[in-house]
Motif scaffolding. Structure first.
Motif, PDB file in Angstrom:
ATOM      1  N   SER A  83       0.823  -1.209   0.000  1.00 17.94           N
ATOM      2  CA  SER A  83       0.000   0.000   0.000  1.00 17.94           C
ATOM      3  C   SER A  83       0.858   1.261   0.000  1.00 17.94           C
ATOM      4  CB  SER A  83      -0.955   0.007   1.204  1.00 17.94           C
ATOM      5  OG  SER A  83      -0.236   0.017   2.418  1.00 17.94           O
ATOM      6  N   GLN A  84       1.972   1.240   0.739  1.00 17.00           N
ATOM      7  CA  GLN A  84       2.885   2.390   0.706  1.00 17.00           C
ATOM      8  C   GLN A  84       3.435   2.603  -0.697  1.00 17.00           C
ATOM      9  OE1 GLN A  84       5.636   1.018   3.714  1.00 17.00           O
ATOM     10  NE2 GLN A  84       4.812   2.390   5.272  1.00 17.00           N
ATOM     11  N   ARG A  86       2.141   1.644  -3.584  1.00 17.27           N
ATOM     12  CA  ARG A  86       1.099   2.120  -4.505  1.00 17.27           C
ATOM     13  C   ARG A  86       0.803   3.602  -4.271  1.00 17.27           C
ATOM     14  NH1 ARG A  86      -1.125  -1.772  -7.515  1.00 17.27           N
ATOM     15  NH2 ARG A  86      -1.155  -3.952  -6.793  1.00 17.27           N
ATOM     16  N   GLU A  87       0.799   4.016  -3.004  1.00 17.36           N
ATOM     17  CA  GLU A  87       0.540   5.428  -2.701  1.00 17.36           C
ATOM     18  C   GLU A  87       1.639   6.315  -3.287  1.00 17.36           C
ATOM     19  OE1 GLU A  87      -0.061   8.457   1.114  1.00 17.36           O
ATOM     20  OE2 GLU A  87       0.087   6.294   1.445  1.00 17.36           O
ATOM     21  N   ASP A  90       1.245   6.592  -7.041  1.00 17.58           N
ATOM     22  CA  ASP A  90       0.195   7.536  -7.433  1.00 17.58           C
ATOM     23  C   ASP A  90       0.693   8.976  -7.329  1.00 17.58           C
ATOM     24  OD1 ASP A  90      -1.619   5.541  -7.988  1.00 17.58           O
ATOM     25  OD2 ASP A  90      -2.604   5.626  -6.015  1.00 17.58           O
TER      26      ASP A  90
END
Length: 261
Positions: A83-84, A86-87, A90
């Protein structure tokens, strides 16, 4: 890891700044791996300086979350959860896409020649039978920042550099020798599309091509299984604690506060 082969001994008076710059280059250029352990003394010996400026530079990198200090006092390059990652991807698509679009609008002939030369160096390395992994990673960074500098937005460039401090070590996995993205020249094809759009002053096309490059690399890294599963993330462990200075009253205490490795 033999740091002495990757850094240059520091001789100027602004020691802390020079140490920070060299360590930042190692991180942004993907020359160190996630989870790799470092020590103040090893860094200091490699650079030819005392521990003090190294501690100052490392504390700055700790505050930027580019390095982390573990509970056992070991200094290491952070790992990253899915998740880190992917953030950050983005955010990179938006910030680096803005820089690329602005570069397409402002780039002049000198800038295009600089970008084309960087693109050619990356392409030549990627076409080798056995590309050098370290060279590919360094040349990829060189090309991207040659583009971003043409945006002439220094504050935006600083933001991008801060993200690369954290993402650089992960990029080892995208451009490692033998991966399909290297052998099939996927990254080089993305770079070619970016350069064509820049040459044609196509801001939207350049930004779109850049996004394709970043997201393609991100997808490969996620599927490669090299990131930490979110359920296993040590999110409760603080990682930005400064390294304590030596305590004069306790001369037996190690001055650097870290185990020598």
């Amino acid at each position: 890891m033999d740091l002495s082969s990757l850094v240059t001994p520091v001789t100027r008076q602004t020691l802390s700044g020079d140490v920070y710059k060299q360590l930042s280059e190692l991180l942004m250029g993907g020359r160190v791996m996630p989870g790799e352990q470092l020590s103040l003394r090893t860094i200091a010996q490699s650079l030819g300086v005392s521990v003090m400026p190294v501690r100052e530079a490392v504390n700055r990198l700790l505050s930027e979350k580019a390095l982390e200090l573990m509970p056992n006092r070991v200094l290491r390059v952070p790992t990253m959860t899915v998740s880190q990652f992917r953030e950050i991807t983005d955010i990179r698509v938006n910030l680096e896409g803005l820089a690329t679009a602005r570069a397409a609008e402002l780039v002049d002939e000198n800038g295009l020649r600089e970008i084309e030369a960087a693109h050619d160096r990356f392409l030549r390395e990627s076409l080798l039978k056995k590309p050098n992994e370290a060279n590919l990673i360094a040349l990829n960074k060189e090309l991207h920042f040659a583009i971003y500098r043409q945006a002439r937005m220094p504050m935006l460039l600083e933001m991008i550099e801060a993200l690369w401090l954290r993402i650089g070590p992960i990029l080892n996995y995208d451009l490692r020798s033998g991966s399909a993205r290297v052998t099939e020249h996927v990254s080089a094809d993305h770079h070619d599309r970016i350069f064509s759009a820049l040459r044609n002053k196509d801001a939207a096309g350049a930004s779109k091509a850049l996004a394709g490059d970043l997201r393609g690399a991100a997808d490969f890294i996620v599927t490669a299984g090299v990131l930490v599963a979110d359920a296993d993330s040590p999110s409760a462990v603080p990682t930005a604690r400064p390294i304590p200075a030596p305590q004069p009253a306790k001369p037996a205490r190690r001055a650097h506060g870290l185990p020598v490795r």
